[in-house]
Design an enzyme around this catalytic site. Structure first.
Site, short mmCIF file in Angstrom:
data_model
loop_
_atom_site.label_atom_id
_atom_site.label_comp_id
_atom_site.label_asym_id
_atom_site.label_seq_id
_atom_site.Cartn_x
_atom_site.Cartn_y
_atom_site.Cartn_z
N LYS B 95 -56.26 52.38 41.03
CA LYS B 95 -57.41 51.47 40.25
C LYS B 95 -58.36 52.23 39.29
CE LYS B 95 -56.23 47.53 42.52
NZ LYS B 95 -55.69 46.41 41.97
N GLU B 117 -64.24 41.68 40.25
CA GLU B 117 -63.76 40.99 41.35
C GLU B 117 -62.82 42.06 42.29
OE1 GLU B 117 -61.66 40.85 38.86
OE2 GLU B 117 -59.93 41.58 39.84
N SER B 383 -49.90 53.42 46.29
CA SER B 383 -50.71 53.22 45.29
C SER B 383 -52.35 53.60 46.00
CB SER B 383 -50.70 51.70 45.04
OG SER B 383 -50.76 50.80 46.34
C1 LIG Z 1 -54.22 50.58 47.16
C2 LIG Z 1 -53.92 49.14 46.61
N1 LIG Z 1 -52.62 49.03 46.22
C3 LIG Z 1 -52.25 47.65 45.74
C4 LIG Z 1 -53.10 46.79 45.36
C5 LIG Z 1 -52.64 45.55 44.80
O1 LIG Z 1 -52.86 45.23 43.59
P1 LIG Z 1 -52.06 45.53 42.26
O2 LIG Z 1 -50.74 44.59 42.65
O3 LIG Z 1 -52.63 45.17 41.14
O4 LIG Z 1 -51.41 46.95 42.23
C6 LIG Z 1 -54.32 46.94 45.75
C7 LIG Z 1 -55.53 45.99 45.38
O5 LIG Z 1 -56.47 45.92 45.77
C8 LIG Z 1 -54.75 48.35 46.30
O6 LIG Z 1 -56.11 48.43 46.79
#
Ligand SMILES: Cc1ncc(COP(=O)(O)O)c(C=O)c1O
Lengths: 267, 399
Positions: B95, B117, B383
């Site tokens: 993020k 948000e 992620s």
């Molecule tokens: C670690 C992590 N992965 C994935 C997501 C999902 O969001 P996005 O699909 O935008 O990557 C989030 C959202 O809070 C997250 O914190």
């Protein structure tokens, strides 16, 4: 002439401004909603804005959010609101009815099917809160011409050049948002309203109705002195919320319609 | 696999084919137009781009590693799994790539207040972090359910000086937090910049967030080429709003690489309690753009469910809807229980505790790997890290 234009013409002759009332259709339930709307029309409401409840009303403050939750819980939907429109039209031949909606319920219903049903059931105009001109091609490409007015919103953040562009595709009247905020937020700046109304008049000859956060008769009188119509929404919904368990709900709301209406008379 | 011309999107009005756009109230339109024009300006501004690159390097810690998960690969017996370690980025998730870009842009426009948000709290933490870095005032909207299940991130945001505003409407999750952030923004738009956390929302957010996140895929592509001398056979990422996945996918859309987006199937798609927007939703308009959404026949948005707060959302970014229709990306879904298993597997076999969101992507890779040859390479976007999830995982696994 359609009902909207006729209404403004009649009011002009009487030296009155329009009292536009917004209620969330189906709040507190469908039959009581119909009863109280009828009482409002009889009490002198000039234009009815029928709000289509939506699960995610991002342009609305807490009062209208709660009214939408109540209406949805009682089974309100665009389909039911269209049926309500037909019922109201049967009783009141002349009052302009504007359907006030977020886009998703209309999109799900189907744009063409929606215009057809709106017209057949006696609606006069449509206002889609989250559909700026940039996105309205898909809405206007099948638009049924003058039979249905497309009411446009102008905000205090709208620059004059953009006002001109928006006004060019508007019909019926223009809805000027009184403040930078969601519905029902307080702190009305009447100087600001006069300023934006004047700017807007320089680019359109359509009637201008001002709304968002107007709640007292005194405010109605001030706004009516510069605009062609005054919209009351959250204040009606707050009354409904506070009195929905009382048998005299409809007469309480009607009483307030009379009070507001009196403040729109310019003589 | 056919060559795919995705790079020409969005068009000038922010449309990805039929999706995207700007479905917002008029009050916000001038701010979105201003944002779009500022975003075009910074694209050509060497000073801005230089500062962003420097911060990504020295502050975020980019490039993040591409790690060959040998024990997990051996255990599964099939393709080699590589993990793109976004969990090692500052604040513990991808993020920050986006919040850094948007905060710099806010400063460029001259706005000193930011709002966001958040679902999992990672985007909230990443926004609060850059607000601290740039001396900005920060408010984060978060659903009450998410405040309870992602408590460590709430504490982090507060420590960082942000105000966390609890949102109790609806199910008290990400959708409700975004509703409230948009309402607040309508009132504060003149002096406040809205830092949206995914490739969702009105134009130009889906494009802008993708561009700030595409560094993930660009690094991955050159890292694997350098290490293995070839492209991966498959890349996999979880899809909530869709930002880490778009970030990984974008560099590969014109390559002969199979692309998989993994949604949250919650308690199962047929249970009705899921967040598999693309797999089980239909086209609608939510939070300013047209895309797949979970809705009923009357166009009312339905509630989503996932064990993972970051995936618990009934919408998805418009570019994903476009990639779905074009067939370029295959979207699948993983249930809560499968994600928990993957969470444990990666933790015990590799010593990496993944976020529950990322665990969905790992779970899908665990299904794919055994079906493939030892010569195949699968890259999974890790992620984020799972520290924030220890409470909820503890409840499920009883420790
Ligand atoms: C670690 C992590 N992965 C994935 C997501 C999902 O969001 P996005 O699909 O935008 O990557 C989030 C959202 O809070 C997250 O914190």
């Amino acid at each position: 002439m359609n009902r909207i234009a006729e209404t403004f013409e009649k009011l002009r002759q009487k030296k009155e401004k329009a009292l536009v009332g917004f209620v969330t259709a189906g709040d507190p339930n469908i039959s009581e909603s119909l009863t109280l709307i009828a009482a409002m029309c009889e009490a002198g409401l000039d234009i009815l804005e029928l709000g289509v409840p939506f699960s995610d009303p991002t342009a609305d403050g807490p009062v209208i959010q709660r009214s939408s939750v109540r209406a949805l819980a009682k089974g309100a939907s665009l389909r039911r609101v269209l049926e309500m429109t037909r019922d109201i039209r049967k009783k009141f031949a002349d009052i302009p009815i504007i359907l006030f909606s977020y886009y998703n319920p209309i999109h799900a219903y189907g744009n063409k099917a929606f215009y057809k049903a709106a017209q057949e059931n006696g609606a006069d105009g449509v206002l889609v809160v989250d559909l700026p001109p940039e996105e309205s091609d898909e809405m206007t490409e099948a638009w049924p011409g003058n039979a249905l007015s497309l009411i446009r919103l102008i905000a205090p953040t709208t620059p004059v050049e953009r006002m001109k562009h928006i006004a060019a595709s508007a019909s019926g009247f223009i809805y000027l948002v009184s403040k930078t905020g969601v519905t029902g937020s307080d702190g009305l700046d009447t100087g600001d309203i006069a300023f934006h109304t004047k700017n807007l008049r320089s680019v359109t000859s359509l009637p201008i109705c001002v709304g968002f956060g107007i709640s007292t008769a005194a405010e109605v009188a001030v706004v009516a002195s510069v605009a062609d119509g005054v919209v009351i929404g959250s204040a009606f919904e707050r009354l409904i919320e506070e009195n929905m368990d009382k048998p005299e709900l409809a007469s309480i709301v009607a009483e307030n319609v009379r009070k507001y209406k009196a403040a729109t008379k310019m003589t | 696999m056919n060559h795919f011309e995705s790079k020409q999107y969005p068009d000038a009005k922010g449309h990805f084919g039929p999706y995207g756009g700007r479905y917002v109230s008029e009050t916000l339109m001038p701010a979105l137009l201003e944002l779009e024009s500022a975003y075009r300006d910074i694209g050509d501004d060497p000073g801005f781009q230089h500062e962003l690159q420097e911060l990504l390097y020295h502050y975020v810690g980019r490039p993040t590693p591409l790690f060959h998960a040998k024990r997990l690969s051996a255990h599964l017996g099939g393709a080699s799994l590589y993990l793109k370690r976004e969990d090692l980025a500052h604040t513990g998730a991808h993020k920050i790539n986006n919040t850094l870009g948007q905060a710099l842009l806010a400063r460029w426009i001259g706005k000193k207040k930011v709002i966001a948000e958040t679902g999992a709290g990672q985007h909230g933490v990443a926004t609060a972090t850059v607000a601290a870095l740039f001396g900005m005032e920060c408010r984060v909207f978060m659903g009450v359910e998410d405040i309870a299940r992602q408590a460590p991130n709430v504490q982090r945001m507060k420590l960082l000086g942000a105000e966390v505003i609890p949102v109790s409407s609806g199910t008290g999750t990400l959708k409700d937090a975004m509703n409230e952030a948009m309402r607040y923004w309508v009132g504060a738009v003149r002096d406040t910049f809205y830092v949206i956390g995914s490739v969702a929302g009105p134009h130009p957010y889906p494009e802008m967030v993708r561009d700030f996140q595409k560094v993930i895929g660009e690094e991955t592509r050159s890292q694997i080429l350098e290490e293995q001398g070839k492209l991966p056979n498959m890349i996999v990422a979880c899809v909530g709003g869709g930002s880490n996945s778009m970030g990984l996918f974008y560099a590969f859309v014109n390559d002969p690489v199979e692309i998989l987006g993994v949604e949250a199937a919650g308690k199962g798609i047929h249970s009705g309690k899921h967040a598999a927007t693309i797999s089980a939703g239909s086209v609608g308009v939510l939070h300013g753009s047209k895309s797949y959404v979970l809705q009923d026949e009357n166009g009312q948005i339905q509630e989503a469910h996932s064990i993972s707060a970051g995936l618990d959302y009934p919408g998805v970014g418009p570019e994903h809807s476009f990639l779905k229709d074009s067939g370029r990306v295959r979207y699948v879904s993983i249930e809560d229980g499968q994600a928990l298993e993957a969470f444990q597997m990666l933790t015990t076999l590799e010593g990496i505790i993944p976020a529950l969101e990322s665990s969905h992507a790992v779970a899908q890779a665990m299904i794919e790997a055994p079906r493939r040859s030892k010569n195949d390479i699968i890259v999974v976007n890790l992620s984020g890290r799972g520290d924030k999830d220890l409470g909820i995982v503890g409840q499920h696994l009883k420790f």
